[in-house]
Structures are given as structure tokens and as C-alpha cells.
Design a protein around this motif. Structure first.
Motif, PDB file in Angstrom:
ATOM      1  N   GLU A 287      74.267  72.934  15.865  1.00 28.94           N
ATOM      2  CA  GLU A 287      73.491  72.252  14.827  1.00 28.94           C
ATOM      3  C   GLU A 287      72.379  71.406  15.441  1.00 28.94           C
ATOM      4  OE1 GLU A 287      73.719  72.833  11.725  1.00 28.94           O
ATOM      5  OE2 GLU A 287      75.777  73.091  11.031  1.00 28.94           O
ATOM      6  N   ALA A 288      72.658  70.777  16.581  1.00 26.48           N
ATOM      7  CA  ALA A 288      71.638  69.961  17.248  1.00 26.48           C
ATOM      8  C   ALA A 288      70.451  70.826  17.669  1.00 26.48           C
ATOM      9  CB  ALA A 288      72.229  69.249  18.454  1.00 26.48           C
ATOM     10  N   GLN A 289      70.699  72.038  18.111  1.00 22.55           N
ATOM     11  CA  GLN A 289      69.600  72.919  18.482  1.00 22.55           C
ATOM     12  C   GLN A 289      68.883  73.460  17.252  1.00 22.55           C
ATOM     13  OE1 GLN A 289      68.863  72.390  21.263  1.00 22.55           O
ATOM     14  NE2 GLN A 289      70.338  72.856  22.869  1.00 22.55           N
ATOM     15  N   LEU A 290      69.633  73.778  16.210  1.00 26.11           N
ATOM     16  CA  LEU A 290      69.000  74.302  14.999  1.00 26.11           C
ATOM     17  C   LEU A 290      68.067  73.287  14.353  1.00 26.11           C
ATOM     18  CD1 LEU A 290      71.997  76.211  13.315  1.00 26.11           C
ATOM     19  CD2 LEU A 290      70.064  77.182  14.596  1.00 26.11           C
ATOM     20  N   ALA A 291      68.270  72.009  14.633  1.00 20.83           N
ATOM     21  CA  ALA A 291      67.424  70.967  14.067  1.00 20.83           C
ATOM     22  C   ALA A 291      66.069  70.877  14.760  1.00 20.83           C
ATOM     23  CB  ALA A 291      68.137  69.617  14.154  1.00 20.83           C
ATOM     24  N   LYS A 292      65.879  71.580  15.884  1.00 17.80           N
ATOM     25  CA  LYS A 292      64.626  71.503  16.628  1.00 17.80           C
ATOM     26  C   LYS A 292      63.610  72.498  16.064  1.00 17.80           C
ATOM     27  CE  LYS A 292      66.999  69.919  20.786  1.00 17.80           C
ATOM     28  NZ  LYS A 292      67.378  70.203  22.195  1.00 17.80           N
ATOM     29  N   PRO A 293      62.328  72.157  16.102  1.00 19.69           N
ATOM     30  CA  PRO A 293      61.313  73.018  15.473  1.00 19.69           C
ATOM     31  C   PRO A 293      61.267  74.425  16.034  1.00 19.69           C
ATOM     32  CG  PRO A 293      60.302  71.231  16.766  1.00 19.69           C
ATOM     33  CD  PRO A 293      61.750  70.910  16.640  1.00 19.69           C
ATOM     34  N   GLU A 294      61.566  74.588  17.309  1.00 23.19           N
ATOM     35  CA  GLU A 294      61.514  75.932  17.902  1.00 23.19           C
ATOM     36  C   GLU A 294      62.589  76.857  17.338  1.00 23.19           C
ATOM     37  OE1 GLU A 294      62.829  73.070  21.269  1.00 23.19           O
ATOM     38  OE2 GLU A 294      61.504  73.048  19.521  1.00 23.19           O
ATOM     39  N   LEU A 295      63.594  76.297  16.679  1.00 24.54           N
ATOM     40  CA  LEU A 295      64.666  77.109  16.075  1.00 24.54           C
ATOM     41  C   LEU A 295      64.506  77.249  14.562  1.00 24.54           C
ATOM     42  CD1 LEU A 295      67.111  78.407  17.623  1.00 24.54           C
ATOM     43  CD2 LEU A 295      66.050  76.565  18.908  1.00 24.54           C
ATOM     44  N   ALA A 296      63.367  76.879  14.003  1.00 21.00           N
ATOM     45  CA  ALA A 296      63.205  76.848  12.546  1.00 21.00           C
ATOM     46  C   ALA A 296      63.545  78.170  11.862  1.00 21.00           C
ATOM     47  CB  ALA A 296      61.784  76.403  12.186  1.00 21.00           C
ATOM     48  N   PRO A 297      63.107  79.327  12.365  1.00 20.13           N
ATOM     49  CA  PRO A 297      63.463  80.574  11.671  1.00 20.13           C
ATOM     50  C   PRO A 297      64.968  80.811  11.597  1.00 20.13           C
ATOM     51  CG  PRO A 297      61.633  80.939  13.173  1.00 20.13           C
ATOM     52  CD  PRO A 297      62.171  79.569  13.478  1.00 20.13           C
ATOM     53  N   VAL A 298      65.681  80.513  12.686  1.00 21.08           N
ATOM     54  CA  VAL A 298      67.128  80.709  12.693  1.00 21.08           C
ATOM     55  C   VAL A 298      67.805  79.678  11.803  1.00 21.08           C
ATOM     56  CG1 VAL A 298      69.197  80.757  14.145  1.00 21.08           C
ATOM     57  CG2 VAL A 298      67.058  81.737  14.986  1.00 21.08           C
ATOM     58  N   ALA A 299      67.332  78.430  11.855  1.00 20.74           N
ATOM     59  CA  ALA A 299      67.897  77.385  10.996  1.00 20.74           C
ATOM     60  C   ALA A 299      67.749  77.760   9.536  1.00 20.74           C
ATOM     61  CB  ALA A 299      67.220  76.051  11.292  1.00 20.74           C
ATOM     62  N   GLY A 300      66.593  78.348   9.174  1.00 23.46           N
ATOM     63  CA  GLY A 300      66.393  78.776   7.789  1.00 23.46           C
ATOM     64  C   GLY A 300      67.402  79.827   7.373  1.00 23.46           C
ATOM     65  N   TRP A 301      67.685  80.768   8.270  1.00 25.60           N
ATOM     66  CA  TRP A 301      68.687  81.794   7.943  1.00 25.60           C
ATOM     67  C   TRP A 301      70.055  81.148   7.739  1.00 25.60           C
ATOM     68  CZ3 TRP A 301      73.358  83.575   9.345  1.00 25.60           C
ATOM     69  CH2 TRP A 301      73.742  84.825   8.882  1.00 25.60           C
ATOM     70  N   PHE A 302      70.443  80.229   8.611  1.00 26.71           N
ATOM     71  CA  PHE A 302      71.732  79.560   8.463  1.00 26.71           C
ATOM     72  C   PHE A 302      71.793  78.790   7.149  1.00 26.71           C
ATOM     73  CE2 PHE A 302      72.524  80.837  12.695  1.00 26.71           C
ATOM     74  CZ  PHE A 302      73.835  80.543  13.030  1.00 26.71           C
ATOM     75  N   ASP A 303      70.716  78.116   6.783  1.00 25.86           N
ATOM     76  CA  ASP A 303      70.708  77.351   5.538  1.00 25.86           C
ATOM     77  C   ASP A 303      70.884  78.252   4.328  1.00 25.86           C
ATOM     78  OD1 ASP A 303      70.360  75.017   6.943  1.00 25.86           O
ATOM     79  OD2 ASP A 303      68.187  74.928   6.657  1.00 25.86           O
ATOM     80  N   ARG A 304      70.352  79.453   4.392  1.00 25.04           N
ATOM     81  CA  ARG A 304      70.451  80.371   3.247  1.00 25.04           C
ATOM     82  C   ARG A 304      71.827  81.028   3.145  1.00 25.04           C
ATOM     83  NH1 ARG A 304      65.422  81.714   5.305  1.00 25.04           N
ATOM     84  NH2 ARG A 304      66.205  83.653   6.264  1.00 25.04           N
ATOM     85  N   HIS A 305      72.484  81.235   4.279  1.00 25.00           N
ATOM     86  CA  HIS A 305      73.683  82.082   4.261  1.00 25.00           C
ATOM     87  C   HIS A 305      74.989  81.376   4.609  1.00 25.00           C
ATOM     88  CE1 HIS A 305      71.298  85.679   3.613  1.00 25.00           C
ATOM     89  NE2 HIS A 305      70.484  85.280   4.582  1.00 25.00           N
ATOM     90  N   LEU A 306      74.919  80.226   5.242  1.00 22.95           N
ATOM     91  CA  LEU A 306      76.149  79.535   5.633  1.00 22.95           C
ATOM     92  C   LEU A 306      76.118  78.094   5.139  1.00 22.95           C
ATOM     93  CD1 LEU A 306      76.917  80.676   9.290  1.00 22.95           C
ATOM     94  CD2 LEU A 306      78.256  81.168   7.255  1.00 22.95           C
ATOM     95  N   PRO A 307      76.742  77.823   4.003  1.00 25.79           N
ATOM     96  CA  PRO A 307      76.804  76.440   3.516  1.00 25.79           C
ATOM     97  C   PRO A 307      77.601  75.572   4.484  1.00 25.79           C
ATOM     98  CG  PRO A 307      78.275  77.851   2.257  1.00 25.79           C
ATOM     99  CD  PRO A 307      77.469  78.752   3.130  1.00 25.79           C
ATOM    100  N   PRO A 308      77.437  74.254   4.386  1.00 26.64           N
ATOM    101  CA  PRO A 308      78.125  73.359   5.346  1.00 26.64           C
ATOM    102  C   PRO A 308      79.620  73.613   5.477  1.00 26.64           C
ATOM    103  CG  PRO A 308      76.503  72.132   4.099  1.00 26.64           C
ATOM    104  CD  PRO A 308      76.532  73.515   3.494  1.00 26.64           C
TER     105      PRO A 308
END
Length: 342
Positions: free
Chosen positions: A309-330
Motif C-alpha cells: 500500500e505504501a508503494q501504491l500511494a506513490k505517483p509512479e504507481l498510479a496506474p496500478v493503484a487505480g486498478w486496485f481501487d477498482r477491483h479490491l475493496p479495503p
């Protein structure tokens, strides 16, 4: 009635006998997440060796021996191979003892010198790995395509367990695309040997000078790829917390050895490759629990998710973070409880 030895035990006994060790006392050693087994052999004169038992297909014993020879040639400590039967997946190697970095840390050793030795070993590899060795050893090339392929284990092992269903082809394709977008910028530049499982469980303290004091014991699955991967593997450990100031100092130590390296780009590469590694480890731990009943690794899942999660919060991971937000709820992330298998 005495138990009938298995075919594998017969092979091992013949291998030991052929090497003058039929009478050696055998002591099983703790293994890792692989299928390999290790035993300490105690000879009559009190000296010890390690028996490596790699079940068929024993595809990684040959690479272990060959890669180890290259590492030794650039001044690093790897176990000397005293005898081997690669076809049967058996080897006798030098015994490095029991002082893994992880055991030393658990016993209260100062972490700074140990992590310093581990970082210096990487510096030695990235400075000295011989030109042409990757091609000579036919090492797999860790480019965006291979990294993306490896992240798919998250889709296959973790997502169905957490969501109770598999994802459709479109969602899987979007997953691949997101990872490819973040990986392509960090897989440029000069690659080097990529050990792939570089952490304190796989390092041993030896009574040797300088960088030789760090014994390397797990490199059979090495490849050729971005230099940042092994450093993030060391400093973002799935099995233990590493203090932020220590991690930051080791990154600075590494970068100081390579003043020509773009430090900001290297840190971005660490973030992306760290996320790749954490996503795969989450999947591996869940797969071990569900398919083999090996649930001891699950205690580390919350830590690995925090790192991811700490890495997904970084701008360089934005595309992957977006996928996680759409498909994996907390609730399907760190809070997810892996069910018991029947």
C-alpha cells in the motif's frame, strides 16, 4: 518392523556412500518456501557438511553451482560445492554454520553492520559481475514482460480467495496493462545480476574479512534485470520490519557507490519493483496456505500489504493503484482472512 526406505532415501544413501559419508549423522535443517531440503552431516572427526536435496525436476541445482562460481570469482562468499549429482538433485556443500542475519537480529545483534554488509555485497555484484556472464549462464531476463507475467500469480492465487471469484479477461488485461505502464520506465538502464530473494534469511555472517563476511546461500533462481530489485528486497522484507532510517541510510550507501546513477530514478525503480515483489509475495503466501496448508507465512500478510500500500500511494504507481481501487475493496486486502482448507 523397520520402515522400508523410500526410493529417494535410497538415492541419498547411495550418494552419501559414494562420497564416504555413509556413517555421517544427519540432522534436518529448517527449509524455506521451496521444496528443497537441507541436512547437516556430522562426520566422525566432528566436521560438518550440508546435504542439499532438490526434488525432481532438479532444475535449479545446476544454476546454483554455476552462479555460485561466478559470485566467488568476484570475491563474494558462497558455499563451496564438494560433490554433486545434478541429475538427481543432490549436492554436498560447505557448512556456513547457523549465524543467519535473521537469527543474529532476533538475538539482539546491531542491525546496522549486518545491513551494511548486505548492501556492500550488492555493490560488489553490481560493480564486478563479469560482462557476458548472464548470456553464458542463460539467465532469464527480467524485463517488463516477465515481471508482468510473474505478477499474474496475484490474479490466480490471491484474487479468487479474497473475492470468491475470478476476474474476467478484460479485468485481467487491464491488470497487465497497468503493470506494464509502470514497469517500462524502470527496466531501462544498465542491468545486472538479480538474485531475486535477497534478504536477511538468506545471508550468513562468516568470520571472514570485508565483504566476504556476508555469506550468500540462495541464488539459484537468479536472473538479469534492474539493479534496484535486490536492494528493495533487502530493505522491504516480508518477514521483518526494517527501520526507515536504516533503510534510508542503506539506499544512500548504495547510491554513493554509483555516483553516476540518477538517484531519483533509482528510488522510483525501487518503488515499482517493490510493489511487484510485494504483490507476488502476498499471492505466494496465500497459495502456500490454501494448496499446502502451510499457514505460518500468513502472519506476515499484514506487513506485506502495508509495504504494498505504501508503494501504491506513490505517483509512479498510479496506474496500478487505480486498478486496485477498482477491483479490491479495503476488506479484500490486509483485512482479508485466508480461510482454512478442508
Amino acid at each position: 518392523m523397520a520402515a522400508i526406505p523410500s526410493a529417494r532415501e535410497v538415492e541419498i544413501a547411495a550418494f552419501l556412500d559414494a562420497n564416504g559419508l555413509a556413517g555421517a549423522a544427519r540432522e534436518p535443517l529448517a527449509g524455506d518456501a521451496s521444496a528443497r531440503r537441507y541436512e547437516r552431516l556430522c562426520k566422525a572427526d566432528g566436521s560438518t557438511l550440508i546435504l542439499v536435496d532438490t526434488p525432481a525436476p532438479a532444475e535449479d541445482l545446476g544454476p546454483f553451482i554455476a552462479i555460485g562460481a561466478e559470485l566467488a570469482a568476484i570475491g563474494l562468499s558462497v558455499p563451496t560445492i564438494l560433490a554433486s549429482d545434478v541429475e538427481r538433485g543432490l549436492a554436498l556443500q560447505e557448512d556456513f554454520g547457523s549465524e543467519t542475519f535473521s537469527r543474529l537480529l532476533a538475538d539482539g545483534a546491531d542491525s546496522w553492520p549486518l545491513y551494511g554488509m548486505a548492501t556492500d555485497a550488492l555493490i560488489t555484484i553490481h560493480r564486478g559481475w563479469p560482462e557476458g556472464a548472464a548470456r553464458r549462464l542463460a539467465l532469464p531476463v527480467y524485463d517488463p514482460a516477465l515481471f508482468v507475467e510473474q505478477t499474474r500469480l496475484f490474479l490466480d492465487a490471491y484474487v479468487p480467495a479474497a473475492l470468491g471469484r475470478s476476474l474476467n479477461d478484460g479485468d485481467r488485461s487491464d491488470f497487465d496493462t497497468a503493470w506494464r505502464m509502470v514497469l517500462e520506465p524502470v527496466c531501462t538502464g544498465a542491468p545486472s545480476l538479480l538474485l531475486r530473494d535477497y534478504h536477511v534469511d538468506n545471508l550468513m555472517r562468516l568470520p571472514r574479512p570485508g565483504v566476504k563476511a556476508a555469506g550468500l546461500i540462495d541464488f539459484q533462481s537468479a536472473g538479469w534485470g534492474p539493479r534496484a530489485y535486490d536492494l528493495v528486497s533487502l530493505l522491504e522484507d516480508a518477514r521483518r520490519d526494517v527501520a526507515p532510517d536504516l533503510a534510508g541510510a542503506m539506499v544512500a550507501r548504495y547510491l554513493a557507490a554509483f555516483p553516476e546513477t540518477d538517484a531519483a530514478a533509482f528510488r522510483r525503480a525501487m518503488a515499482v519493483l517493490g510493489a511487484v515483489r510485494h504483490a507476488r509475495i502476498v499471492a505466494i503466501f496465500v497459495r502456500l496456505a490454501l494448496s499446502q496448508g502451510r499457514r505460518s507465512y500468513l502472519v506476515h500478510l499484514p506487513r506485506v500489504w502495508r509495504l504494498l500500500e505504501a508503494q501504491l500511494a506513490k505517483p509512479e504507481l498510479a496506474p496500478v493503484a487505480g486498478w486496485f481501487d477498482r477491483h479490491l475493496p479495503p476488506a479484500a486486502r490486509a483485512a482479508f482472512v485466508v480461510p482454512e482448507t478442508p
